[in-house]
Write a protein that holds these residues in place. Structure first.
Motif, mmCIF file in Angstrom:
data_model
loop_
_atom_site.group_PDB
_atom_site.id
_atom_site.type_symbol
_atom_site.label_atom_id
_atom_site.label_comp_id
_atom_site.label_asym_id
_atom_site.label_seq_id
_atom_site.Cartn_x
_atom_site.Cartn_y
_atom_site.Cartn_z
ATOM 1 N N THR A 57 0.821 -1.221 0.000
ATOM 2 C CA THR A 57 0.000 0.000 0.000
ATOM 3 C C THR A 57 0.853 1.269 0.000
ATOM 4 O OG1 THR A 57 -0.145 -0.046 2.433
ATOM 5 C CG2 THR A 57 -1.900 -1.161 1.189
ATOM 6 N N ARG A 58 2.123 1.134 -0.336
ATOM 7 C CA ARG A 58 3.065 2.250 -0.191
ATOM 8 C C ARG A 58 2.705 3.442 -1.073
ATOM 9 N NH1 ARG A 58 5.064 -1.537 -3.497
ATOM 10 N NH2 ARG A 58 6.269 -0.963 -5.347
ATOM 11 N N LEU A 59 1.968 3.232 -2.155
ATOM 12 C CA LEU A 59 1.611 4.336 -3.049
ATOM 13 C C LEU A 59 0.257 4.951 -2.690
ATOM 14 C CD1 LEU A 59 2.774 2.841 -6.472
ATOM 15 C CD2 LEU A 59 4.055 4.266 -4.858
ATOM 16 N N SER A 60 -0.349 4.466 -1.626
ATOM 17 C CA SER A 60 -1.650 4.988 -1.203
ATOM 18 C C SER A 60 -1.468 5.990 -0.057
ATOM 19 C CB SER A 60 -2.560 3.842 -0.742
ATOM 20 O OG SER A 60 -2.146 3.364 0.531
ATOM 21 N N ARG A 61 -2.593 6.520 0.423
ATOM 22 C CA ARG A 61 -2.563 7.445 1.556
ATOM 23 C C ARG A 61 -2.692 6.713 2.897
ATOM 24 N NH1 ARG A 61 -7.108 11.192 -1.153
ATOM 25 N NH2 ARG A 61 -7.790 9.079 -1.625
ATOM 26 N N LEU A 62 -2.797 5.402 2.855
ATOM 27 C CA LEU A 62 -2.932 4.614 4.075
ATOM 28 C C LEU A 62 -1.589 4.500 4.793
ATOM 29 C CD1 LEU A 62 -4.712 2.598 5.795
ATOM 30 C CD2 LEU A 62 -3.727 0.799 4.361
ATOM 31 N N LYS A 63 -1.609 4.728 6.111
ATOM 32 C CA LYS A 63 -0.431 4.487 6.939
ATOM 33 C C LYS A 63 -0.580 3.127 7.610
ATOM 34 C CE LYS A 63 2.603 6.486 7.779
ATOM 35 N NZ LYS A 63 3.939 6.496 7.110
ATOM 36 N N VAL A 64 0.456 2.311 7.492
ATOM 37 C CA VAL A 64 0.478 0.992 8.131
ATOM 38 C C VAL A 64 1.555 1.024 9.208
ATOM 39 C CG1 VAL A 64 0.789 -1.482 7.815
ATOM 40 C CG2 VAL A 64 -0.324 -0.125 6.029
ATOM 41 N N ILE A 65 1.107 0.917 10.453
ATOM 42 C CA ILE A 65 1.988 1.177 11.596
ATOM 43 C C ILE A 65 2.164 -0.079 12.430
ATOM 44 C CG2 ILE A 65 2.249 2.516 13.731
ATOM 45 C CD1 ILE A 65 0.544 4.709 12.349
ATOM 46 N N ASP A 66 3.395 -0.352 12.789
ATOM 47 C CA ASP A 66 3.714 -1.443 13.711
ATOM 48 C C ASP A 66 4.047 -0.813 15.058
ATOM 49 O OD1 ASP A 66 4.480 -3.803 14.917
ATOM 50 O OD2 ASP A 66 5.793 -4.437 13.287
ATOM 51 N N LEU A 67 3.225 -1.116 16.070
ATOM 52 C CA LEU A 67 3.458 -0.647 17.437
ATOM 53 C C LEU A 67 4.085 -1.795 18.208
ATOM 54 C CD1 LEU A 67 3.101 1.436 19.731
ATOM 55 C CD2 LEU A 67 0.786 0.524 20.057
ATOM 56 N N LEU A 68 5.320 -1.602 18.693
ATOM 57 C CA LEU A 68 6.101 -2.688 19.296
ATOM 58 C C LEU A 68 6.386 -2.392 20.768
ATOM 59 C CD1 LEU A 68 7.685 -1.973 16.206
ATOM 60 C CD2 LEU A 68 8.187 -4.376 16.677
ATOM 61 N N PRO A 69 5.430 -2.630 21.654
ATOM 62 C CA PRO A 69 5.664 -2.319 23.066
ATOM 63 C C PRO A 69 6.675 -3.282 23.688
ATOM 64 C CG PRO A 69 3.313 -2.610 22.585
ATOM 65 C CD PRO A 69 4.075 -3.142 21.425
ATOM 66 N N PRO A 70 7.368 -2.832 24.720
ATOM 67 C CA PRO A 70 8.160 -3.734 25.558
ATOM 68 C C PRO A 70 7.222 -4.386 26.572
ATOM 69 C CG PRO A 70 8.343 -1.523 26.408
ATOM 70 C CD PRO A 70 7.433 -1.441 25.206
ATOM 71 N N ALA A 71 7.747 -4.929 27.651
ATOM 72 C CA ALA A 71 6.882 -5.403 28.737
ATOM 73 C C ALA A 71 6.128 -4.206 29.308
ATOM 74 C CB ALA A 71 7.701 -6.082 29.823
ATOM 75 N N VAL A 72 4.812 -4.345 29.412
ATOM 76 C CA VAL A 72 3.943 -3.255 29.865
ATOM 77 C C VAL A 72 3.223 -3.718 31.129
ATOM 78 C CG1 VAL A 72 2.029 -1.740 29.224
ATOM 79 C CG2 VAL A 72 3.658 -2.483 27.486
ATOM 80 N N ALA A 73 3.039 -2.809 32.055
ATOM 81 C CA ALA A 73 2.420 -3.135 33.340
ATOM 82 C C ALA A 73 0.918 -3.346 33.171
ATOM 83 C CB ALA A 73 2.692 -2.029 34.349
ATOM 84 N N THR A 74 0.548 -4.543 32.709
ATOM 85 C CA THR A 74 -0.843 -4.937 32.545
ATOM 86 C C THR A 74 -1.019 -6.339 33.116
ATOM 87 O OG1 THR A 74 -0.526 -5.989 30.380
ATOM 88 C CG2 THR A 74 -0.970 -3.615 30.396
ATOM 89 N N GLU A 75 -2.238 -6.817 33.089
ATOM 90 C CA GLU A 75 -2.529 -8.164 33.586
ATOM 91 C C GLU A 75 -1.758 -9.225 32.812
ATOM 92 O OE1 GLU A 75 -6.446 -11.102 34.033
ATOM 93 O OE2 GLU A 75 -6.704 -8.947 33.758
ATOM 94 N N LEU A 76 -1.491 -8.963 31.547
ATOM 95 C CA LEU A 76 -0.806 -9.928 30.695
ATOM 96 C C LEU A 76 0.599 -10.248 31.197
ATOM 97 C CD1 LEU A 76 -1.648 -11.322 27.972
ATOM 98 C CD2 LEU A 76 -0.198 -9.646 26.835
ATOM 99 N N THR A 77 1.258 -9.277 31.822
ATOM 100 C CA THR A 77 2.645 -9.462 32.265
ATOM 101 C C THR A 77 2.771 -9.438 33.788
ATOM 102 O OG1 THR A 77 3.098 -7.086 32.173
ATOM 103 C CG2 THR A 77 3.502 -8.360 30.166
#
Length: 251
Positions: free
Chosen positions: A169-189
């Motif tokens: 989609t590089r020629l479009s106006r769409l942004k494709v974002i990868d959000l890469l959190p570290p360990a986050v203080a949530t129930e999951l960790t």
């Protein structure tokens, strides 16, 4: 991207990182559709602001994903931002009798669901003057935990899919974002004893990345993890896993 006035869908948006993303987007002026399995939690987040609406769905189930896609596609408000955040992480040995069942369950939520939603909603997002797909992966794509085999595999796959989607989609106006959190203080960790950051920090970094047009967002310790994985990949893998190995396997 201008956030004010946008319509966003956030999966898993009633707890943890997703809840903070929901709060941040709505505070910035976006309307947010929050998707999750727990009706009570959805009702709670739905009371935050009139800008938040909710949809009950189990995203591990293909039919539920199709219901959600139909709901969004036929709605009066066009979708501008898709945030694939919902996920789960289990510590288990690959020698356990139900290992394959656990793998299938995690892959369904952590990998199949975001790919399904992104692919199905892509044509509509491409029609918008400004739009974004945000896939929440993890800093562990650079050095996976050996005792979370399904989670690590799913997130690595989603990271690769995100790059492929961005390229196509590089020629479009769409942004494709990868959000890469570290360990986050949530129930999951909760049982992980390593350093963590707050989910509000992850959400703040995401909004800044949306506004400035970044492709990959590496909050907190992920910046160092990324650098170390390029300089000394074996060292950082062993160091992280020595810490992760202190977490007992799930029953």
């Amino acid at each position: 991207m201008k956030i004010d006035g946008k319509y966003a869908l956030v999966t898993g948006g009633a707890v943890g990182i997703g809840l903070e993303i929901t709060r941040a987007l709505s505070a910035a002026g976006a309307s947010v559709l929050v998707v999750g399995r727990d009706r009570a939690k959805l009702e709670s987040v739905g009371r935050l602001t009139p800008r938040v609406t909710t949809f009950v769905a189990d995203l591990t189930v293909a039919d539920d994903r199709e219901r959600l896609i139909e709901h969004v596609s036929t709605g009066a408000t066009p979708l501008d931002i898709l945030v694939n955040n919902a996920g789960t992480m289990q510590y288990f040995a690959l020698t356990t009798p139900d290992a394959q069942v656990r793998i299938d369950r995690e892959l369904a939520l952590d990998l199949q669901a975001p790919i399904h939603l992104a692919t199905a909603l892509l044509p509509r997002l491409l029609e918008r003057p400004e739009a974004a797909i945000v896939n929440v992966t993890t800093g562990l794509v650079y050095a996976p935990f050996g005792n979370t085999p399904a989670y690590s595999t799913a997130k690595a796959g989603l990271h690769a899919f995100t790059r492929s989607l961005r390229w196509q989609t590089r020629l479009s106006r769409l942004k494709v974002i990868d959000l890469l959190p570290p360990a986050v203080a949530t129930e999951l960790t909760a049982r992980y004893d390593g350093p963590k950051i707050g989910p509000d920090k992850v959400a703040a970094d995401l909004l800044e990345g949306l506004r400035t047009g970044r492709d990959e967002i590496r909050p907190g310790q992920t910046k160092a993890l990324y650098a170390l994985s390029r300089i000394a990949p074996g060292f950082i893998f062993r160091a992280l896993n020595k810490q992760a190995d202190k977490v007992p396997f799930d029953p």
